[in-house]
Design a protein around this motif. Structure first.
Motif, PDB file in Angstrom:
ATOM      1  N   TYR A 165      19.680  50.381  40.176  1.00  0.00           N
ATOM      2  CA  TYR A 165      18.861  51.213  39.295  1.00  0.00           C
ATOM      3  C   TYR A 165      17.545  51.575  39.989  1.00  0.00           C
ATOM      4  O   TYR A 165      16.946  50.753  40.694  1.00  0.00           O
ATOM      5  CB  TYR A 165      18.562  50.487  37.983  1.00  0.00           C
ATOM      6  CG  TYR A 165      19.814  50.175  37.193  1.00  0.00           C
ATOM      7  CD1 TYR A 165      20.328  51.084  36.273  1.00  0.00           C
ATOM      8  CD2 TYR A 165      20.492  48.970  37.371  1.00  0.00           C
ATOM      9  CE1 TYR A 165      21.481  50.807  35.552  1.00  0.00           C
ATOM     10  CE2 TYR A 165      21.650  48.674  36.656  1.00  0.00           C
ATOM     11  CZ  TYR A 165      22.141  49.601  35.760  1.00  0.00           C
ATOM     12  OH  TYR A 165      23.287  49.317  35.045  1.00  0.00           O
ATOM     13  N   GLU A 180      16.239  53.557  33.586  1.00  0.00           N
ATOM     14  CA  GLU A 180      17.667  53.762  33.828  1.00  0.00           C
ATOM     15  C   GLU A 180      18.489  52.612  33.252  1.00  0.00           C
ATOM     16  O   GLU A 180      19.539  52.827  32.642  1.00  0.00           O
ATOM     17  CB  GLU A 180      17.929  53.876  35.336  1.00  0.00           C
ATOM     18  CG  GLU A 180      17.566  55.211  35.932  1.00  0.00           C
ATOM     19  CD  GLU A 180      18.058  55.346  37.362  1.00  0.00           C
ATOM     20  OE1 GLU A 180      17.726  56.353  38.000  1.00  0.00           O
ATOM     21  OE2 GLU A 180      18.782  54.444  37.836  1.00  0.00           O
ATOM     22  N   LEU A 231      18.755  52.787  29.444  1.00  0.00           N
ATOM     23  CA  LEU A 231      19.721  53.809  29.034  1.00  0.00           C
ATOM     24  C   LEU A 231      21.142  53.291  29.221  1.00  0.00           C
ATOM     25  O   LEU A 231      22.013  53.513  28.367  1.00  0.00           O
ATOM     26  CB  LEU A 231      19.505  55.093  29.837  1.00  0.00           C
ATOM     27  CG  LEU A 231      20.478  56.239  29.561  1.00  0.00           C
ATOM     28  CD1 LEU A 231      20.463  56.641  28.091  1.00  0.00           C
ATOM     29  CD2 LEU A 231      20.155  57.450  30.452  1.00  0.00           C
ATOM     30  N   ALA A 232      21.386  52.572  30.315  1.00  0.00           N
ATOM     31  CA  ALA A 232      22.714  52.018  30.562  1.00  0.00           C
ATOM     32  C   ALA A 232      23.087  50.993  29.492  1.00  0.00           C
ATOM     33  O   ALA A 232      24.225  50.961  29.006  1.00  0.00           O
ATOM     34  CB  ALA A 232      22.764  51.379  31.945  1.00  0.00           C
ATOM     35  N   VAL A 274      24.057  52.880  26.346  1.00  0.00           N
ATOM     36  CA  VAL A 274      25.394  53.462  26.463  1.00  0.00           C
ATOM     37  C   VAL A 274      26.454  52.388  26.269  1.00  0.00           C
ATOM     38  O   VAL A 274      27.454  52.584  25.556  1.00  0.00           O
ATOM     39  CB  VAL A 274      25.551  54.158  27.827  1.00  0.00           C
ATOM     40  CG1 VAL A 274      27.003  54.580  28.056  1.00  0.00           C
ATOM     41  CG2 VAL A 274      24.632  55.373  27.906  1.00  0.00           C
ATOM     42  N   ILE A 300      29.384  51.423  33.808  1.00  0.00           N
ATOM     43  CA  ILE A 300      28.064  51.898  33.396  1.00  0.00           C
ATOM     44  C   ILE A 300      27.088  51.477  34.493  1.00  0.00           C
ATOM     45  O   ILE A 300      26.831  50.277  34.684  1.00  0.00           O
ATOM     46  CB  ILE A 300      27.632  51.316  32.036  1.00  0.00           C
ATOM     47  CG1 ILE A 300      28.758  51.430  31.015  1.00  0.00           C
ATOM     48  CG2 ILE A 300      26.372  52.008  31.539  1.00  0.00           C
ATOM     49  CD1 ILE A 300      29.160  52.836  30.680  1.00  0.00           C
ATOM     50  N   CYS A 319      23.753  56.661  34.701  1.00  0.00           N
ATOM     51  CA  CYS A 319      22.601  56.908  33.836  1.00  0.00           C
ATOM     52  C   CYS A 319      21.391  57.311  34.667  1.00  0.00           C
ATOM     53  O   CYS A 319      20.877  56.510  35.462  1.00  0.00           O
ATOM     54  CB  CYS A 319      22.283  55.660  33.019  1.00  0.00           C
ATOM     55  SG  CYS A 319      23.649  55.142  31.946  1.00  0.00           S
ATOM     56  N   LEU A 336      24.551  61.178  32.928  1.00  0.00           N
ATOM     57  CA  LEU A 336      23.971  61.200  31.589  1.00  0.00           C
ATOM     58  C   LEU A 336      22.459  61.094  31.702  1.00  0.00           C
ATOM     59  O   LEU A 336      21.932  60.162  32.323  1.00  0.00           O
ATOM     60  CB  LEU A 336      24.526  60.042  30.759  1.00  0.00           C
ATOM     61  CG  LEU A 336      24.183  60.034  29.277  1.00  0.00           C
ATOM     62  CD1 LEU A 336      24.886  61.198  28.561  1.00  0.00           C
ATOM     63  CD2 LEU A 336      24.600  58.712  28.637  1.00  0.00           C
ATOM     64  N   ARG A 357      20.298  61.550  28.791  1.00  0.00           N
ATOM     65  CA  ARG A 357      19.733  60.962  27.575  1.00  0.00           C
ATOM     66  C   ARG A 357      20.859  60.493  26.667  1.00  0.00           C
ATOM     67  O   ARG A 357      21.994  60.993  26.747  1.00  0.00           O
ATOM     68  CB  ARG A 357      18.824  61.965  26.848  1.00  0.00           C
ATOM     69  CG  ARG A 357      19.500  63.213  26.347  1.00  0.00           C
ATOM     70  CD  ARG A 357      18.483  64.208  25.808  1.00  0.00           C
ATOM     71  NE  ARG A 357      19.146  65.329  25.134  1.00  0.00           N
ATOM     72  CZ  ARG A 357      19.404  65.357  23.829  1.00  0.00           C
ATOM     73  NH1 ARG A 357      19.045  64.338  23.051  1.00  0.00           N
ATOM     74  NH2 ARG A 357      20.023  66.395  23.283  1.00  0.00           N
ATOM     75  N   LEU A 358      20.530  59.540  25.811  1.00  0.00           N
ATOM     76  CA  LEU A 358      21.554  58.911  24.987  1.00  0.00           C
ATOM     77  C   LEU A 358      22.194  59.899  24.023  1.00  0.00           C
ATOM     78  O   LEU A 358      23.390  59.799  23.717  1.00  0.00           O
ATOM     79  CB  LEU A 358      20.940  57.729  24.215  1.00  0.00           C
ATOM     80  CG  LEU A 358      21.884  56.898  23.366  1.00  0.00           C
ATOM     81  CD1 LEU A 358      22.944  56.238  24.230  1.00  0.00           C
ATOM     82  CD2 LEU A 358      21.115  55.849  22.569  1.00  0.00           C
ATOM     83  N   LEU A 372      25.614  61.540  24.849  1.00  0.00           N
ATOM     84  CA  LEU A 372      26.809  60.735  25.093  1.00  0.00           C
ATOM     85  C   LEU A 372      28.048  61.269  24.372  1.00  0.00           C
ATOM     86  O   LEU A 372      29.128  61.343  24.989  1.00  0.00           O
ATOM     87  CB  LEU A 372      26.544  59.275  24.690  1.00  0.00           C
ATOM     88  CG  LEU A 372      27.681  58.293  24.954  1.00  0.00           C
ATOM     89  CD1 LEU A 372      28.070  58.283  26.423  1.00  0.00           C
ATOM     90  CD2 LEU A 372      27.285  56.896  24.496  1.00  0.00           C
TER      91      LEU A 372
END
Length: 447
Positions: free
Chosen positions: A304, A309, A312-313, A316, A384, A412, A431, A433-434, A437
């Motif tokens: 990362y 990051e 965000l992972a 997800v 991820i 991410c 990706l 932003r969340l 998804l």
């Protein structure tokens, strides 16, 4: 005449009835030195054990003093003792005056911390589980459990790595005092709240007296998640499971007929074909495998670019896992060197609140290898990862996935535009932003 004894080996032993002579010369000096050293070591060991015992007893006896006196208080006490000794020995009036002032100061400090604590303290957290950014509120209720008034004090409440101090006024018998506090939830974490301690101290900070009233409680700050519609795996469209090439004697999808073998279930005999051919025939089926999602979340710091990051992972990962649990699918969540609970949404989110990225030797390919060994019934595996995972590492990790298992990767990169590309047979989503998804999974499904 002196009679010598003979040992079993035939060598002459020492003479019975005669004192054995001590070695002389250099050998005698060496032997005497060894004996003295052994006696010295035995004595030192005995002395050390006794000293440790005495030191431990003194330490236990002085523990309350160390807890009550601050460093400044110990220094003032030593100065007072030194001033008394020097003043009385040398007859210096100035030292005696200083000794009197220091002694009076210490006595006044003792008066501040004297008295028995009789509190009933209640620590109440409105919610033990919140989402990042939500408001977490707690209540501290202090009641005087005695019939006599209690002097003012301070209640200290550790919250995570910090400590909040709440002044408690003078309480009459049976009186109460309430404090409402807010717990910061800016970051995903598990925050330890408590124990609550009452503190009495003098204005100069010489003495400090503490008592613990409650235990510790935990507040789980869960990551943000996105509610996903449809299949949690995106590109796995069947709801009951997927058909495999394995043949079984009992399932849903009919495959073919074969000759009856003793021991076969008679319920699977195909009577029409048996009557037509004159030979008992039974049904064969194609085995279906129920959808089982495996989410492999890398917690390796080198994967990362920054903490954003990784957060965000984690979000997800939580979104995929919760949707799989909601649809009653099997889900397994693996991180480097650990497996998270995927059997219940609360346990999964609690586990995700605890994980942190760390520098690790194990890479994504090692995580994929561990996943392939952990279970053989995975139907979909989702990697991820962060932006620093290279295409070579992704391809190597996907090569460790068993044949017949669908695999995808979500990279991410906060702020990046939603995109999709392929590395060999591996589909990779970028990706930013969340909120993107669901659309990202739909792109994977349509591909």
């Amino acid at each position: 005449m002196t009679t010598s004894g003979i040992s079993a080996g035939g060598a002459a032993g020492p003479a019975y009835g005669k004192r054995q002579e001590k070695p002389t010369g250099l050998a005698g000096v060496v032997a005497a030195g060894r004996a003295q050293a052994q006696r010295g070591r035995r004595g030192w060991v005995t002395f050390s054990a006794a000293a440790r015992t005495r030191t431990g007893a003194v330490g236990r006896a002085l523990a309350p003093v160390r807890r009550t006196f601050s460093t400044f208080g110990i220094a003032v006490t030593l100065m007072a003792v030194g001033a008394w000794v020097a003043g009385l020995t040398l007859g210096w009036l100035e030292l005696l005056v200083a000794a009197i002032v220091l002694t009076v100061t210490l006595l006044c400090a003792i008066v501040f911390v004297l008295g028995r604590f009789k509190y009933d303290v209640v620590l109440d957290l409105a919610q033990a589980r919140v989402t990042v950014g939500d408001r977490a509120v707690g209540r501290l209720d202090v009641r005087n459990a005695s019939s006599r008034p209690l002097l003012p004090s301070v209640m200290e409440l550790p919250v995570g790595t910090g400590t909040a101090a709440f002044p408690v006024p003078r309480l009459k018998g049976g009186g109460t005092h309430e404090e409402i506090f807010t717990i910061p939830t800016r970051r995903r974490s598990v925050i330890t709240v408590g124990p609550v301690k009452s503190v009495r101290a003098d204005p100069l900070g010489l003495l400090r007296r503490e008592m613990t009233w409650t235990g510790e409680q935990e507040v789980f700050v869960h990551p943000r998640v996105k509610n996903l519609t449809g299949s949690s795996t995106g590109f796995l469209k069947d709801l009951e499971g997927r058909v495999t090439n394995d043949i079984t004697n009992a399932d849903v999808n009919f495959h073919a007929l074969r000759d009856y073998v003793p021991g076969d279930d008679r319920r699977h005999i195909h009577w029409k074909t048996t009557a037509r051919t004159g030979q008992i025939m039974v049904r064969q089926f194609e085995e279906t495998r129920r959808s089982h999602l495996a989410v492999l979340l890398s917690t390796r710091a080198e994967d990362y670019a920054n903490e954003e990051e990784f957060e965000l992972a984690v979000s997800v990962c939580g979104s995929l896992g919760l949707q799989a649990i909601k649809e009653d699918r099997g889900v397994t969540v693996l991180v480097n060197e650990a497996t998270l609970h995927g059997d219940h949404r609360t346990r999964l989110m609690d586990d995700l609140s605890r994980i942190e990225m760390e520098s690790r030797k194990s890479k994504l390919v090692d995580l994929a290898r561990a996943a392939s060994m952990a279970a053989a019934d995975f139907s979909v595996i989702a990697f991820i990862v962060g932006s620093r995972v290279t295409p070579t590492e992704l391809r190597a990790a996907s090569a460790r996935v068993p044949v017949g298992v669908q695999v995808m990767a979500i990279q991410c990169v906060p702020g990046a535009s939603l995109g999709r590309h392929s590395i060999a047979e591996l589909g990779v989503l970028t990706l930013g932003r969340l909120g993107d998804l669901p659309l990202a999974l739909k792109k994977m499904s349509d591909a």
